[in-house]
Scaffold this motif. Structure first.
Motif, PDB file in Angstrom:
ATOM      1  N   THR A   6       2.801   2.473 -10.171  1.00 59.28           N
ATOM      2  CA  THR A   6       1.827   2.193 -10.695  1.00 59.28           C
ATOM      3  C   THR A   6       1.200   0.627 -10.879  1.00 59.28           C
ATOM      4  O   THR A   6      -0.054   0.443 -11.179  1.00 59.28           O
ATOM      5  CB  THR A   6       1.865   2.618 -12.151  1.00 59.28           C
ATOM      6  OG1 THR A   6       3.107   2.150 -12.750  1.00 59.28           O
ATOM      7  CG2 THR A   6       2.226   4.184 -12.438  1.00 59.28           C
ATOM      8  N   ARG A  31       2.325   2.139  -3.740  1.00 59.96           N
ATOM      9  CA  ARG A  31       1.212   2.683  -4.568  1.00 59.96           C
ATOM     10  C   ARG A  31       1.397   4.124  -3.813  1.00 59.96           C
ATOM     11  O   ARG A  31       1.421   5.117  -4.948  1.00 59.96           O
ATOM     12  CB  ARG A  31      -0.191   1.993  -4.157  1.00 59.96           C
ATOM     13  CG  ARG A  31      -0.068   0.659  -4.813  1.00 59.96           C
ATOM     14  CD  ARG A  31      -1.551   0.093  -4.859  1.00 59.96           C
ATOM     15  NE  ARG A  31      -1.686  -1.394  -5.272  1.00 59.96           N
ATOM     16  CZ  ARG A  31      -1.449  -2.389  -4.325  1.00 59.96           C
ATOM     17  NH1 ARG A  31      -1.592  -2.255  -3.094  1.00 59.96           N
ATOM     18  NH2 ARG A  31      -1.531  -3.706  -4.961  1.00 59.96           N
ATOM     19  N   GLU A  90       0.677  -1.174  -0.058  1.00 61.82           N
ATOM     20  CA  GLU A  90       0.115   0.031  -0.071  1.00 61.82           C
ATOM     21  C   GLU A  90       0.847   1.229  -0.164  1.00 61.82           C
ATOM     22  O   GLU A  90       0.577   2.271  -0.808  1.00 61.82           O
ATOM     23  CB  GLU A  90      -1.059  -0.131   1.062  1.00 61.82           C
ATOM     24  CG  GLU A  90      -1.979  -0.955   1.309  1.00 61.82           C
ATOM     25  CD  GLU A  90      -2.758  -1.265   2.608  1.00 61.82           C
ATOM     26  OE1 GLU A  90      -2.430  -0.449   3.465  1.00 61.82           O
ATOM     27  OE2 GLU A  90      -3.454  -2.436   2.706  1.00 61.82           O
TER      28      GLU A  90
END
Length: 344
Positions: free
Chosen positions: A210, A205, A202
């Protein structure tokens, strides 16, 4: 003063030691914050070869100038600094060329906190060439991330690709996550992170990846090809230091691609040189950093983007560096990214 002294594998003791005094060309730094690096954890687990025990650990740290030694110019007590821990002989071919990380005496000297006394202490003595002025936009908890960020910046510099269309970061521990941030700062369009554990995925990101892929995904290479127009990545940063992560790095690089090794390997890795030959791929070893990498890393972090609340998974006092630092990083790797230590 209090300091965390390495006595051998599994044996780090926080004890009272003599306050350091500056010699010619040295400064004393009052340590404000220090980060526990993966190499510190490995040293805690396996030992400090080739450096004998008895030194204070810690090479990711920031603080303020407390005292200056004879012959030191440009530094005054109270100045906020972040420390580049590279040690140098200053006279060899590489040092004279400004390539201090290649110093012929590097293995014997190590870096501050690896073989010589470092930043897991209230105060530390360092050569006056090591500190960089800490800009006000970098609070201590962010400033101690400059050192690992500089590792990725140096890898980019060696690769010689300023803004590739695609980059893969293999391994999303602290170094890899900061590598994603550097890739975003470089303007890379497709940033592919490969690594375990949902919290790290997480964060990858959030930092600009991407695509985030599992390292054990049987379709991993195909996913990378799909994201890169069937070509593979122009640049791959290997940031895990395992045989499988290196094989992954080679597999996802395109023809003519560059694979930069940032991870520290503890075992030999078999290498299919035919694949490198037929694909004209380049494998580049990247050893820590140089002063210009440190300066660029500060610029990258000053732009923002680091989620300290998630990236720094614990902030602890020096006296609890073993129980709340080394042991959790050894036994609960999935829960932690970076643990920071506050000596005062």
């Amino acid at each position: 003063m209090r300091a965390a002294v390495f006595h051998g594998p599994g044996d780090v003791r926080v004890s009272d030691v003599a306050d350091p005094r500056p010699g010619e060309g040295e400064v004393i730094i009052r340590v404000v914050c220090a980060g526990i690096c993966g190499s510190d954890v490995n040293r805690f687990r396996y030992g400090s070869y080739p450096w004998p025990p008895g030194f204070i650990m810690g090479h990711e740290f920031c603080g303020e100038i407390a005292e200056v030694g004879p012959g030191v110019k440009g530094w005054q007590p109270g100045q906020a600094v972040v420390v580049e821990p590279t040690l140098r002989c200053g006279t060899c071919f590489y040092c004279r060329a400004g390539q201090h990380n290649r110093c012929v005496d590097f293995v014997r000297r190590g870096i501050t906190g690896s073989g010589t006394d470092g930043g897991f202490a209230e105060y530390v003595r360092v050569p006056a060439y090591q500190p960089h002025r800490r800009p006000p936009e970098l609070p201590p908890s962010l400033a101690v991330l400059v050192e690992p960020t500089a590792v990725s910046v140096h890898g980019w510099r060696l690769a010689g690709i300023e803004s590739p269309d695609s980059a893969v970061i293999v391994g999303i521990g602290n170094i890899g996550l900061l590598g994603v941030l550097v890739a975003r700062a470089k303007g890379v369009r497709e940033i592919i992170a490969i690594g375990k554990y949902p919290p790290r995925q997480e964060l990858a990101r959030a930092y600009g990846a991407t695509h985030v892929l599992e390292p054990d995904d049987p379709g991993l290479r195909e996913h990378v090809l799909d994201a890169t127009r069937g070509l593979g990545a122009a640049l791959v940063l290997e940031a895990a230091g395992t045989p499988s992560s290196f094989r992954t790095a080679v597999a996802v690089a395109r023809k003519g691609g560059k694979i930069v090794i940032l991870g520290v390997f503890h075992e030999e890795v078999g290498l299919d040189l035919r694949s490198l030959l037929l694909n004209e791929q380049q494998v580049i070893g990247s050893l820590i950093y140089q002063p210009e990498d440190f300066a660029e890393a500060m610029e990258v972090l000053a732009r923002g983007g680091v989620d300290l609340a998630r990236h720094v998974t614990a902030a602890i006092p020096l006296d609890r560096i073993v129980t709340d630092g080394f042991l959790p990083l050894t036994e609960q790797r999935a829960r932690h990214i970076k643990i920071q230590v506050y000596p005062h």
